[in-house]
Motif scaffolding. Sequence first.
Motif, PDB file in Angstrom:
ATOM      1  N   THR A 210     -11.135  -0.667 -12.816  1.00 40.43           N
ATOM      2  CA  THR A 210     -11.660   0.322 -13.764  1.00 40.43           C
ATOM      3  C   THR A 210     -10.951   0.252 -15.115  1.00 40.43           C
ATOM      4  O   THR A 210     -11.273   1.026 -16.011  1.00 40.43           O
ATOM      5  N   ARG A 211      -9.996  -0.645 -15.262  1.00 39.66           N
ATOM      6  CA  ARG A 211      -9.365  -0.802 -16.572  1.00 39.66           C
ATOM      7  C   ARG A 211     -10.434  -1.164 -17.598  1.00 39.66           C
ATOM      8  O   ARG A 211     -11.341  -1.949 -17.314  1.00 39.66           O
TER       9      ARG A 211
ATOM     10  N   ARG B  68      -6.773  -0.206  -4.294  1.00 36.85           N
ATOM     11  CA  ARG B  68      -5.945  -0.621  -5.429  1.00 36.85           C
ATOM     12  C   ARG B  68      -6.702  -1.647  -6.285  1.00 36.85           C
ATOM     13  O   ARG B  68      -6.701  -1.568  -7.519  1.00 36.85           O
TER      14      ARG B  68
ATOM     15  N   GLN C 205       0.838  -1.198   0.000  1.00 35.77           N
ATOM     16  CA  GLN C 205       0.000   0.000   0.000  1.00 35.77           C
ATOM     17  C   GLN C 205       0.874   1.251   0.000  1.00 35.77           C
ATOM     18  O   GLN C 205       0.503   2.273  -0.575  1.00 35.77           O
TER      19      GLN C 205
ATOM     20  N   GLU D 281      -1.138  -6.932 -13.819  1.00 37.99           N
ATOM     21  CA  GLU D 281      -0.455  -5.753 -13.281  1.00 37.99           C
ATOM     22  C   GLU D 281       0.136  -5.998 -11.892  1.00 37.99           C
ATOM     23  O   GLU D 281       0.685  -5.083 -11.290  1.00 37.99           O
TER      24      GLU D 281
ATOM     25  N   ASP E 172      -2.771  -2.764   4.668  1.00 38.41           N
ATOM     26  CA  ASP E 172      -3.769  -1.750   4.982  1.00 38.41           C
ATOM     27  C   ASP E 172      -5.028  -2.032   4.163  1.00 38.41           C
ATOM     28  O   ASP E 172      -4.998  -2.008   2.927  1.00 38.41           O
ATOM     29  N   THR E 173      -6.104  -2.292   4.881  1.00 36.60           N
ATOM     30  CA  THR E 173      -7.346  -2.724   4.245  1.00 36.60           C
ATOM     31  C   THR E 173      -7.838  -1.739   3.187  1.00 36.60           C
ATOM     32  O   THR E 173      -8.151  -2.120   2.056  1.00 36.60           O
ATOM     33  N   VAL E 174      -7.880  -0.474   3.583  1.00 40.75           N
ATOM     34  CA  VAL E 174      -8.431   0.525   2.671  1.00 40.75           C
ATOM     35  C   VAL E 174      -7.563   0.667   1.423  1.00 40.75           C
ATOM     36  O   VAL E 174      -8.072   0.737   0.299  1.00 40.75           O
ATOM     37  N   GLY E 175      -6.258   0.674   1.639  1.00 37.26           N
ATOM     38  CA  GLY E 175      -5.345   0.824   0.509  1.00 37.26           C
ATOM     39  C   GLY E 175      -5.423  -0.370  -0.434  1.00 37.26           C
ATOM     40  O   GLY E 175      -5.427  -0.216  -1.657  1.00 37.26           O
ATOM     41  N   LEU E 176      -5.461  -1.555   0.133  1.00 40.11           N
ATOM     42  CA  LEU E 176      -5.552  -2.764  -0.691  1.00 40.11           C
ATOM     43  C   LEU E 176      -6.830  -2.761  -1.516  1.00 40.11           C
ATOM     44  O   LEU E 176      -6.821  -2.996  -2.727  1.00 40.11           O
ATOM     45  N   GLU E 177      -7.939  -2.478  -0.862  1.00 41.45           N
ATOM     46  CA  GLU E 177      -9.217  -2.513  -1.579  1.00 41.45           C
ATOM     47  C   GLU E 177      -9.293  -1.400  -2.620  1.00 41.45           C
ATOM     48  O   GLU E 177      -9.877  -1.575  -3.698  1.00 41.45           O
TER      49      GLU E 177
ATOM     50  N   ASN F 169      -7.569   3.806 -19.948  1.00 39.81           N
ATOM     51  CA  ASN F 169      -6.533   3.051 -19.240  1.00 39.81           C
ATOM     52  C   ASN F 169      -5.255   3.846 -19.012  1.00 39.81           C
ATOM     53  O   ASN F 169      -4.269   3.315 -18.521  1.00 39.81           O
TER      54      ASN F 169
END
Lengths: 305, 484, 327
Positions: C53-54, C47, B281, C283, C40-45, B334
């Motif tokens: 959104t690709r 990402r 993160q 990715e 970190d939960t929020v950061g992982l989710e 993208n």
Amino acid sequence: MSERLSVFKTYKLYVGGKFPRSESGRVYEVTTRTSAAAAAGKGKWLANAPLSSRKDARDAVVAARKAFGGWSGATAYNRGQILYRVAEMLEGRRDQYVAEVADAEGLSKSKAAAQVDAAIDRWVWYAGWTDKIAQVVGGGNPVAGPFFNLSSPEPTGVVAVLAPQESSFLGLVSVIAPVVATGNTAVVVASEKSPLPALSLGEVLATSDLPGGVVNVLSGRTAEIATPLAAHQDVNAIDLAGADETLAKELEIAAADNLKRVLRPQPVDDVDWSATPGTDRMTAFLETKTVWHPTGALGASGSSY
Amino acid sequence: MAPASSSAPAFEYAPAPESRAVVDIAPSYGLFIDGEFTEAADGKVFKTVSPSTEEVLSEVAEAGEADVDRAVKAARKAFEKWSALPGAERAKYLFRIARIIQERSRELAVLETLDNGKPIRETRDADLPLVAAHFFYYAGWADKLDHAGYGANPRPLGVAGQVIPWNFPLLMLAWKIAPALATGNTVVLKPAETTPLSALFFADICRQAGLPKGVVNIITGDGRAGAALTAHPDVNKVAFTGSTAVGKQIARTVAGTRKKLTLELGGKGANIVFDDAPIDQAVEGIVNGIFFNQGQVCCAGSRLLVQESIHDELLDSLKRRLTTLRLGDPLDKNTDIGAINSAEQLARISALADQGEAEGAERWSPACELPSSGYWFAPTLFTNVTQAHTVARDEIFGPVLSVLTFRTPDEAVAKANNTPYGLSAGIWTEKGSRILAVANKLRAGVIWSNTFNKFDPTSPFGGYKESGFGREGGRHGLEAYLDV
Amino acid sequence: MPTTAPAAQGPVNGPVHGLADVTASDSTLRRLLHGLPGVDTVGLEARAASLGTRSIKTTAKAYALDLAISMVDLTTLEGADTPGKVRALGAKAVRPDPTDRTAPATAAVCVYPDMVPTAKEAVAGSGVKVASVATAFPAGRASLAVKLADVREAVTAGADEVDMVIDRGAFLAGHYMKVYDEITAVREACGTSARLKVIFETGELSTYDNIRRASWLGMLAGADFIKTSTGKVAVNATPANTLLMLEAVRDFRAQTGVQVGVKPAGGIRTAKDAIKFLVLVNETAGEDWLDNHWFRFGASSLLNDLLMQRQKLATGRYSGPDYVTVD
């Protein structure tokens, strides 16, 4: 028997918790300011006050910067206790200040006493603010996301304070107390014509557990001392209460060099130092820091929200 | 970078461009004064180009002093009625504006991407939602000012002169106009010279919302128009977002006046990564911190302070991550990295990066093919950077990250604070007490812990030291527009 | 990054050596697992959502749909399974779209151990693997002896792959050695022919930190694949937990040179979702994992949506459930 010869006080600066003479080695005459004296063109000689130089200003900034970490890091409760202690110490030396203020401002004993009492009460008022201002001006922000978000006020840093020219003590206290209540440290330029109550205040501050350097008091020509302070890159803010319109503009321009926070002078007619001050003089020298942190969920399973 | 990889990758994303057809840009625009689009008094115009292609998008009027004066007069005339309007009525205008922005958000996102060069992913997912949210937030304040902590019936200041930058054109407009109108001020706003279009579209939104004439006036032009606006004697409030140098000039201009001033200026944000950080993160946070909007963000995390014990590991992860960034057509959904906003900004970034190299810092960019037209700069890392390097001190305002190391929390704080700026900082550690201790010691207005570059209309934003003064957003943001 | 080519690997992984000292006891294992970077939960989710959104269109979509089909472990794990059901599933796996022979076969069929012989027969000669769940699936609440017998039955019947569940109770109680030993024992029971997928039941591990720790524990013990879920609890594969496991296999290979596969299972029902997972793979772990030797979808209804999308892409019109087979 002849009358006892009194002992004069040598008025000195108050810098870094010590009482130095001006680096310039120069003094200027301070006289009484009764209207009669004014009419005669000159009052009675009271004392010689140090004529501070730009180097004194520089030293005072160094002292204020040195004191900033400890003072801003002290608990709000502790700062409140110390400000209250200042009021206690002043109360004990009330008569001295009544006399000094009467001389300085040409007031009757009773009017001077009202000024001193109000000044003492002002310290008490700000003593009570130290641990409340953060709750009043800070708080949590309900952001639209999984974050804890909190805004807190923090002191701006070293504040140059040009004390009011007319109100030598109540005005002085009214501009110093809010600055230090919130954890700033101050370099104070005393009223040019009536610096003695300010210089004496140093004696009280020095015996009130206020760490050396939190308040530094300089006397002399306001414009001469204020100019290097306004331009000083290690001064974070400036209170122009004691500057006239022309000087205030010059200083505000100089202050832009490092984007000092500037509290402009109020029009002289509007100043009523005995009124309850409100929070403006505190918030003028507070920064808002906002801290974000993710809150997330208790678990990754999605069921813990 | 992904599209430029030497061997054909197995999973190559086909182009996915957002349609341009959703936005209709007129060949020319006038100044929006007193509810009408009008030509500049001297008839001057300038061109605005798309930074990703250098295509001319439109021609807009260039405001001179006479136009500034006309706009201020219009705002002054409108002030009396607007400020006397019940707060609830002002609120409804702002709610209308917020709604219309939501309705037209796709159009505005494409427009912003065309005029600014930033990726559609950002305008669509960050800029536009925040713009609408900002109007919604301040709309709700308009009839509740008595409860804002500034005393009963706090009064507006009058005419606000507002000058905004090109990095978030519409969002910065929202940050300026929403609180100003909510509190009963009228405004004259000057968008940046290189990104005038979204503000002019906003003028049309004001028209659709039925906003009274003269409450919002938009004047386009360069720095001279901005200077004329901030110096105008009948302006009561000056709000500026932009460079520290210009901010200082404005502070000098308003010295000795009764104008209230708030400044939102530059930064050199430190992103501090401790050895117990949530590394994956943190890498995302670093990338977001410096490559969001091509690093053209005042609160960018442009200095990475990494604990020495994890320097190599973190740098490997970071470099690996940078190879997946996709640079190119900003309208492609993208695309992660768009174009630099202008030739001038590109030249500045290039010069500072070259200086970093000349001063001995080690430069690295992922393999990356830049488009042949437009203004482009590859994501860049500098390692072996010390506090003395220019790239560690000067705001680059581009996709350039300087990597420094530290050994102890004390050293991290000392280095982070060792700058005249004080806008933002980041802290990455899993230890709660360390977050609080470090956050407490950092001299910056916004601290992101275990996250970065988060914005919200309820959250006050603004700097310490030479990053400016005053706060935008939240209850705090009202103060800048109230006579308190 | 080491560039271990998939081909350079043996058919199966074994316990990772050179880390013997960390697998000595619960406490040494705890020190290793709890020393892994936090999540970190929020950061992982965030990402995972951002990669979601690709926009995958045209040629990229055609590639992704076929890749996703080839990665499906077509699964039936029901009490009501019969040989007939399993035979139909096998036929579907071998030829997912009877109207279009260019549609690739799935990677495997996934069944209970007693259905392995039927499944083997159904896919014989096609290259489609037979995977079998084992170790008292899905609860994992049985003695080791029973679990091993379960595994041996599947392997003896010809299972190419074994999907085991870990003892979540032991894991949550901190008995990491017990979990480790059980995986190594199952690994051994799989022999050299069957690849081992280790299911964590991430929905029961509850925290992302636990998922990262379980991933490393499984990989240290010799897993060929790490797999999110049984499909039998409320929360199964999610973009976030799969992203986290992809980070784990990426980091594990960087540290040990050993490549491990990832299998999200349960809850992936649409082609759109599957493509998002492929973006995560592309990715995060990178293209070395974009192959059904290293990435699988544990799914049943997903296949038909992939096929319908494939038909849409070929013909330009939307397909419907009547144009894909229901098995």
